[in-house]
Enzyme design. Structure first.
Site, PDB file in Angstrom:
ATOM      1  N   PRO A   1       0.785  -1.230   0.000  1.00  0.00           N
ATOM      2  CA  PRO A   1       0.000   0.000   0.000  1.00  0.00           C
ATOM      3  C   PRO A   1       0.822   1.288   0.000  1.00  0.00           C
ATOM      4  CG  PRO A   1      -0.188  -1.165   2.106  1.00  0.00           C
ATOM      5  CD  PRO A   1       0.462  -2.099   1.131  1.00  0.00           C
ATOM      6  N   ASN A   2       0.338   2.221  -0.790  1.00  0.00           N
ATOM      7  CA  ASN A   2       0.869   3.588  -0.912  1.00  0.00           C
ATOM      8  C   ASN A   2       2.178   3.683  -1.685  1.00  0.00           C
ATOM      9  OD1 ASN A   2      -1.237   4.913   0.607  1.00  0.00           O
ATOM     10  ND2 ASN A   2      -0.399   3.893   2.414  1.00  0.00           N
TER      11      ASN A   2
ATOM     12  N   ARG B   1       4.802  10.968  -2.766  1.00  0.00           N
ATOM     13  CA  ARG B   1       4.526  10.792  -1.344  1.00  0.00           C
ATOM     14  C   ARG B   1       5.760  11.133  -0.495  1.00  0.00           C
ATOM     15  NH1 ARG B   1       4.616   4.771   1.301  1.00  0.00           N
ATOM     16  NH2 ARG B   1       3.791   5.348   3.349  1.00  0.00           N
TER      17      ARG B   1
ATOM     18  N   TYR C   1      10.883   9.223   1.137  1.00  0.00           N
ATOM     19  CA  TYR C   1      10.889   8.167   0.122  1.00  0.00           C
ATOM     20  C   TYR C   1      11.526   8.575  -1.209  1.00  0.00           C
ATOM     21  CZ  TYR C   1       7.654   6.032   3.438  1.00  0.00           C
ATOM     22  OH  TYR C   1       7.093   5.509   4.571  1.00  0.00           O
TER      23      TYR C   1
ATOM     24  N   ASN D   1       8.194  -5.360  -0.509  1.00  0.00           N
ATOM     25  CA  ASN D   1       7.999  -4.223   0.392  1.00  0.00           C
ATOM     26  C   ASN D   1       6.509  -4.172   0.708  1.00  0.00           C
ATOM     27  OD1 ASN D   1       7.698  -1.855   1.757  1.00  0.00           O
ATOM     28  ND2 ASN D   1       8.993  -0.637   0.405  1.00  0.00           N
TER      29      ASN D   1
ATOM     30  N   ALA E   1       2.863  -0.577   4.981  1.00  0.00           N
ATOM     31  CA  ALA E   1       2.349  -0.606   6.350  1.00  0.00           C
ATOM     32  C   ALA E   1       1.860  -1.996   6.772  1.00  0.00           C
ATOM     33  CB  ALA E   1       1.225   0.414   6.498  1.00  0.00           C
TER      34      ALA E   1
ATOM     35  N   HIS F   1       3.692  -4.135   9.417  1.00  0.00           N
ATOM     36  CA  HIS F   1       3.546  -3.950  10.855  1.00  0.00           C
ATOM     37  C   HIS F   1       2.211  -4.466  11.394  1.00  0.00           C
ATOM     38  CE1 HIS F   1       6.782  -1.375   9.630  1.00  0.00           C
ATOM     39  NE2 HIS F   1       5.974  -0.528   9.040  1.00  0.00           N
TER      40      HIS F   1
ATOM     41  N   ASP G   1       2.022 -15.362   7.283  1.00  0.00           N
ATOM     42  CA  ASP G   1       1.707 -16.777   7.066  1.00  0.00           C
ATOM     43  C   ASP G   1       1.968 -17.185   5.615  1.00  0.00           C
ATOM     44  OD1 ASP G   1       0.971 -17.305   9.666  1.00  0.00           O
ATOM     45  OD2 ASP G   1      -1.193 -17.200   9.303  1.00  0.00           O
TER      46      ASP G   1
ATOM     47  N   GLU H   1      12.682  -8.977   2.441  1.00  0.00           N
ATOM     48  CA  GLU H   1      11.881  -7.818   2.864  1.00  0.00           C
ATOM     49  C   GLU H   1      12.695  -6.539   2.634  1.00  0.00           C
ATOM     50  OE1 GLU H   1      10.762  -8.081   7.018  1.00  0.00           O
ATOM     51  OE2 GLU H   1      10.282  -5.934   7.090  1.00  0.00           O
TER      52      GLU H   1
ATOM     53  N   HIS I   1      12.602  -2.190   2.832  1.00  0.00           N
ATOM     54  CA  HIS I   1      11.983  -0.906   3.165  1.00  0.00           C
ATOM     55  C   HIS I   1      12.883   0.210   2.685  1.00  0.00           C
ATOM     56  CE1 HIS I   1       8.903  -2.849   5.455  1.00  0.00           C
ATOM     57  NE2 HIS I   1       9.841  -3.594   6.003  1.00  0.00           N
TER      58      HIS I   1
ATOM     59  N   SER J   1      12.768   3.387   3.651  1.00  0.00           N
ATOM     60  CA  SER J   1      13.212   4.167   4.814  1.00  0.00           C
ATOM     61  C   SER J   1      13.784   3.225   5.869  1.00  0.00           C
ATOM     62  CB  SER J   1      12.030   4.945   5.398  1.00  0.00           C
ATOM     63  OG  SER J   1      11.056   4.048   5.908  1.00  0.00           O
TER      64      SER J   1
ATOM     65  N   ARG K   1      12.212   5.027  13.038  1.00  0.00           N
ATOM     66  CA  ARG K   1      10.971   5.795  12.902  1.00  0.00           C
ATOM     67  C   ARG K   1      10.040   5.495  14.089  1.00  0.00           C
ATOM     68  NH1 ARG K   1       8.838   5.452   6.913  1.00  0.00           N
ATOM     69  NH2 ARG K   1       7.487   7.117   7.728  1.00  0.00           N
TER      70      ARG K   1
ATOM     71  N   ARG L   1       6.359   1.098  13.812  1.00  0.00           N
ATOM     72  CA  ARG L   1       7.057   0.546  12.636  1.00  0.00           C
ATOM     73  C   ARG L   1       8.173  -0.425  13.027  1.00  0.00           C
ATOM     74  NH1 ARG L   1       5.043   3.871   8.406  1.00  0.00           N
ATOM     75  NH2 ARG L   1       4.629   5.950   9.228  1.00  0.00           N
TER      76      ARG L   1
HETATM   77  C1  DQA Z   1       7.925   1.415   4.103  1.00  0.00           C
HETATM   78  C2  DQA Z   1       7.900   1.656   5.601  1.00  0.00           C
HETATM   79  C3  DQA Z   1       6.516   1.416   6.172  1.00  0.00           C
HETATM   80  O1  DQA Z   1       6.526   1.652   7.571  1.00  0.00           O
HETATM   81  C4  DQA Z   1       5.527   2.354   5.535  1.00  0.00           C
HETATM   82  O2  DQA Z   1       4.235   2.092   6.016  1.00  0.00           O
HETATM   83  C5  DQA Z   1       5.573   2.326   4.064  1.00  0.00           C
HETATM   84  C6  DQA Z   1       6.866   2.259   3.398  1.00  0.00           C
HETATM   85  C7  DQA Z   1       9.289   1.755   3.494  1.00  0.00           C
HETATM   86  O3  DQA Z   1       9.529   1.326   2.357  1.00  0.00           O
HETATM   87  O4  DQA Z   1      10.101   2.461   4.101  1.00  0.00           O
HETATM   88  O5  DQA Z   1       4.556   2.428   3.394  1.00  0.00           O
HETATM   89  O6  DQA Z   1       7.666   0.048   3.857  1.00  0.00           O
END
Ligand code: DQA
Length: 145
Positions: free
Chosen positions: A13-14, A21, A26, A75, A78, A81, A88, A99, A101, A103, A108, A112
């Site tokens: 998401p996002n 954003r 980012y 990635n 959110a 978390h 699973d 995995e 990220h 950031s 943070r 997170r």
């Molecule tokens: C993220 C870190 C997450 O906490 C956040 O919700 C994101 C981006 C990152 O790539 O740093 O959407 O996964």
């Protein structure tokens, strides 16, 4: 002839808003632009990209690709978390998952600091910006037998 590696990048998401954003966190680059750079950097890999803002779609994609591809760079945004379901799924599939990220989530907000997926991933990278995806691809390639 040796089989071409198949690597998937999954963004949650996002992450479709990268470049727009919170650029101070980012960066300024869209993921589509970065993905094209990755594809030209790795012509020897079948590199695929999938994004969804929906947990169920990410689950379906993990089930679809997770028994046949060389590796998955994930990635989960959110959902990292919050999602026991995605954890699973990562545990259930056979392909290794890295995995990523953008950031440094360890520096943070407290919420997170939890990653439900991390125990089932082959590794994680955080705080290296978009370059973390590139690094994860190389890590997944190095895991091949
Ligand atoms: C993220 C870190 C997450 O906490 C956040 O919700 C994101 C981006 C990152 O790539 O740093 O959407 O996964």
């Amino acid at each position: 002839m040796a089989k071409r590696p198949v690597i998937w990048i999954l963004n949650g998401p996002n992450l479709n808003l990268l470049g727009i954003r919170e650029p101070e966190i980012y960066g300024n680059q869209s993921f589509d632009t970065y993905f094209r750079q990755l594809q030209s950097r790795y012509p020897e890999i079948d590199l695929h990209y999938y994004h969804s803002n929906h947990e169920g779609d990410l689950l379906d994609k993990l089930h679809e690709i997770g028994f046949s591809c060389t590796g998955i760079v994930f990635n989960p945004g959110a959902y990292t978390h919050t999602s026991i379901a995605l954890a699973d799924a990562v545990k259930a599939i056979e392909s290794p998952v890295f995995e990523v990220h953008i950031s440094d989530v360890s520096r943070r907000e407290p919420f997170r600091q939890i990653s439900y997926l991390r125990p089932y991933c082959s590794g994680h990278i955080m705080g290296e910006g978009l370059a973390g995806y590139d690094k994860a691809i190389r890590e997944l390639l190095s895991l091949r037998k």
